[in-house]
Design a protein around this motif. Structure first.
Motif, PDB file in Angstrom:
ATOM      1  N   THR A 168       0.847  -1.197   0.000  1.00  0.00           N
ATOM      2  CA  THR A 168       0.000   0.000   0.000  1.00  0.00           C
ATOM      3  C   THR A 168       0.884   1.248   0.000  1.00  0.00           C
ATOM      4  O   THR A 168       1.825   1.358   0.776  1.00  0.00           O
ATOM      5  N   LYS A 169       0.558   2.184  -0.874  1.00  0.00           N
ATOM      6  CA  LYS A 169       1.311   3.438  -0.946  1.00  0.00           C
ATOM      7  C   LYS A 169       0.683   4.456   0.012  1.00  0.00           C
ATOM      8  O   LYS A 169      -0.536   4.680  -0.028  1.00  0.00           O
TER       9      LYS A 169
ATOM     10  N   ILE B  51       6.088   2.830   1.349  1.00  0.00           N
ATOM     11  CA  ILE B  51       5.322   1.638   0.996  1.00  0.00           C
ATOM     12  C   ILE B  51       5.143   0.774   2.244  1.00  0.00           C
ATOM     13  O   ILE B  51       6.091   0.561   2.998  1.00  0.00           O
ATOM     14  N   VAL B  52       3.934   0.289   2.458  1.00  0.00           N
ATOM     15  CA  VAL B  52       3.658  -0.587   3.605  1.00  0.00           C
ATOM     16  C   VAL B  52       4.352  -1.932   3.389  1.00  0.00           C
ATOM     17  O   VAL B  52       4.286  -2.526   2.307  1.00  0.00           O
ATOM     18  N   LYS B  53       5.012  -2.402   4.447  1.00  0.00           N
ATOM     19  CA  LYS B  53       5.750  -3.661   4.371  1.00  0.00           C
ATOM     20  C   LYS B  53       4.884  -4.828   4.849  1.00  0.00           C
ATOM     21  O   LYS B  53       3.725  -4.659   5.222  1.00  0.00           O
ATOM     22  N   GLU B  54       5.490  -6.005   4.860  1.00  0.00           N
ATOM     23  CA  GLU B  54       4.810  -7.208   5.350  1.00  0.00           C
ATOM     24  C   GLU B  54       4.340  -6.996   6.784  1.00  0.00           C
ATOM     25  O   GLU B  54       5.053  -6.422   7.605  1.00  0.00           O
TER      26      GLU B  54
ATOM     27  N   ILE C  15       3.080  17.676  14.416  1.00  0.00           N
ATOM     28  CA  ILE C  15       1.988  16.779  14.019  1.00  0.00           C
ATOM     29  C   ILE C  15       2.491  15.875  12.903  1.00  0.00           C
ATOM     30  O   ILE C  15       2.975  16.352  11.871  1.00  0.00           O
ATOM     31  N   ALA C  16       2.392  14.572  13.113  1.00  0.00           N
ATOM     32  CA  ALA C  16       2.661  13.602  12.052  1.00  0.00           C
ATOM     33  C   ALA C  16       1.313  13.099  11.546  1.00  0.00           C
ATOM     34  O   ALA C  16       0.461  12.675  12.330  1.00  0.00           O
ATOM     35  N   TYR C  17       1.126  13.165  10.233  1.00  0.00           N
ATOM     36  CA  TYR C  17      -0.162  12.808   9.633  1.00  0.00           C
ATOM     37  C   TYR C  17       0.093  11.805   8.508  1.00  0.00           C
ATOM     38  O   TYR C  17       0.946  12.023   7.651  1.00  0.00           O
ATOM     39  N   VAL C  18      -0.638  10.698   8.548  1.00  0.00           N
ATOM     40  CA  VAL C  18      -0.474   9.634   7.555  1.00  0.00           C
ATOM     41  C   VAL C  18      -1.763   9.493   6.755  1.00  0.00           C
ATOM     42  O   VAL C  18      -2.863   9.534   7.316  1.00  0.00           O
ATOM     43  N   GLU C  19      -1.603   9.317   5.443  1.00  0.00           N
ATOM     44  CA  GLU C  19      -2.773   9.173   4.575  1.00  0.00           C
ATOM     45  C   GLU C  19      -2.440   8.212   3.447  1.00  0.00           C
ATOM     46  O   GLU C  19      -1.388   8.317   2.811  1.00  0.00           O
ATOM     47  N   THR C  20      -3.330   7.259   3.185  1.00  0.00           N
ATOM     48  CA  THR C  20      -3.116   6.356   2.052  1.00  0.00           C
ATOM     49  C   THR C  20      -3.300   7.130   0.742  1.00  0.00           C
ATOM     50  O   THR C  20      -4.131   8.021   0.643  1.00  0.00           O
ATOM     51  N   SER C  21      -2.499   6.777  -0.255  1.00  0.00           N
ATOM     52  CA  SER C  21      -2.671   7.380  -1.576  1.00  0.00           C
ATOM     53  C   SER C  21      -4.011   6.937  -2.152  1.00  0.00           C
ATOM     54  O   SER C  21      -4.523   5.865  -1.799  1.00  0.00           O
TER      55      SER C  21
ATOM     56  N   ASP D  32      -2.388  -3.067  -8.528  1.00  0.00           N
ATOM     57  CA  ASP D  32      -3.625  -3.791  -8.837  1.00  0.00           C
ATOM     58  C   ASP D  32      -4.101  -4.616  -7.641  1.00  0.00           C
ATOM     59  O   ASP D  32      -5.298  -4.693  -7.364  1.00  0.00           O
ATOM     60  N   HIS D  33      -3.145  -5.233  -6.924  1.00  0.00           N
ATOM     61  CA  HIS D  33      -3.509  -6.045  -5.756  1.00  0.00           C
ATOM     62  C   HIS D  33      -4.194  -5.197  -4.687  1.00  0.00           C
ATOM     63  O   HIS D  33      -5.222  -5.587  -4.130  1.00  0.00           O
TER      64      HIS D  33
END
Length: 310
Positions: A72-73, A92-95, A117-123, A130-131
């Motif tokens: 996941t990006k 990139i999210v790892k195992e 402030i640390a802020y995380v957001e999926t692309s 595709d997965h």
């Protein structure tokens, strides 16, 4: 002869209309099936927890634990008190749903003191592999939970607030100030451990016990332990299947034993766990069973069981 030609023409027209009707029905049926498949697509109840580690006020490591799929990006933003712009890192999210990034200033300068402030957001879904796209669904439609936001394009987010002390003032602190800082650091570490334990218990219940639901999870410090940062978990669950009292007891006992075994092996900070059960089909209001466990080495052993279901 004309009558025969007219009769044959009418038969051909009838066959043609029948074929068209079948095609329309097949198309409608296929469309309905596609809609039904889309509606029944399994949701991903996203969970993200963030942690930070500050190294000599020169580097800030932001790490995360999640149930996001591998590859996941995501974007990690860091807002500093002295800047109107956010530092951005694409990772990139790892195992195992893990991710991290270490922020640092140019030429190794110290970070300014103040609130960060640390802020995380999926692309967005269209930028994923595709997965990951298949799991997220179109425009993130399959994403669910308190960490998910957005209407037309849904994304998963998480936020972490923390403070950095100005390095030029650190040396001038009194013993009292240093003691307070140590206490705050311990409190912060304990809070992180509590969050991780709660996340792991939630995941075990939601992933393994399909006829159970969570009412409340309370994580407390084990004040009776000689070792620091040891925890007691109080887990309140509901057994939602319609069964007899005896069958319900057998199921909640099995679930409790399994939960204790899993959390005992996966999280060594949990010293004790008590699992309380309501069974709405038998009684909507009262707690009908309780199972208590305590750590013995790498395992949990049962110390008490009380139930009115038997």
């Amino acid at each position: 002869m004309n009558l025969i030609k007219t009769f044959l023409f009418m038969i051909l027209c009838t066959l043609f209309l029948s074929a068209c009707g079948k095609t329309d029905n097949t198309s409608t049926s296929n469309s309905s099936k596609k809609e039904e498949i889309a509606e029944n697509k399994e949701k991903l109840n996203v969970k993200i927890t963030l942690n930070k580690k500050i190294k000599d006020n020169k580097k800030i490591l932001i790490s995360g634990k999640s149930n996001l799929p591998k590859e996941t990006k995501i974007n990690i933003y860091l807002d500093a008190p002295s800047s109107d712009q956010s530092d951005l890192a694409k990772v990139i999210v790892k195992e195992g749903g893990m991710f991290n990034y270490e922020f640092s200033n140019e030429e190794g300068e110290d970070f300014d003191g103040g609130k960060y402030i640390a802020y995380v957001e999926t692309s967005p879904e269209n930028l994923q592999t595709d997965h990951v796209k298949e799991i997220f669904g179109e425009d993130g439609a399959n994403l669910a939970g308190s960490n998910v936001s957005g209407e037309n394009s849904r994304v998963a987010t998480a936020e972490l607030n923390f403070k950095i002390n100005n390095s030029s003032k650190v040396k001038q602190k009194s013993k009292k100030d240093n003691a307070a800082e140590v206490t705050n650091k311990k409190d912060e570490e304990l809070s992180t451990l509590k969050s991780e334990a709660e996340y792991e218990i939630e995941s075990i219940v939601e992933d393994n016990y399909k006829t159970a639901s969570i009412e409340e999870i309370e994580i407390n410090e084990d004040m009776g332990s000689e070792k620091p940062n040891k925890l007691i978990a109080l887990v309140h669950l509901s057994f939602d299947a319609k069964n007899s009292a005896r069958t319900s007891y057998n199921m909640v006992e099995m679930y409790s034993d399994d939960l204790a075994a899993k959390i005992g092996s996966e999280n060594d900070t949990v010293n004790q766990i008590a699992v309380f059960w309501k069974v709405p089909y038998i009684d909507k209001h009262e707690t009908l069973a309780k199972f208590s466990y305590e750590r013995s080495g790498e395992h949990m052993i049962i110390t008490d069981k009380v139930s009115s279901l038997r």
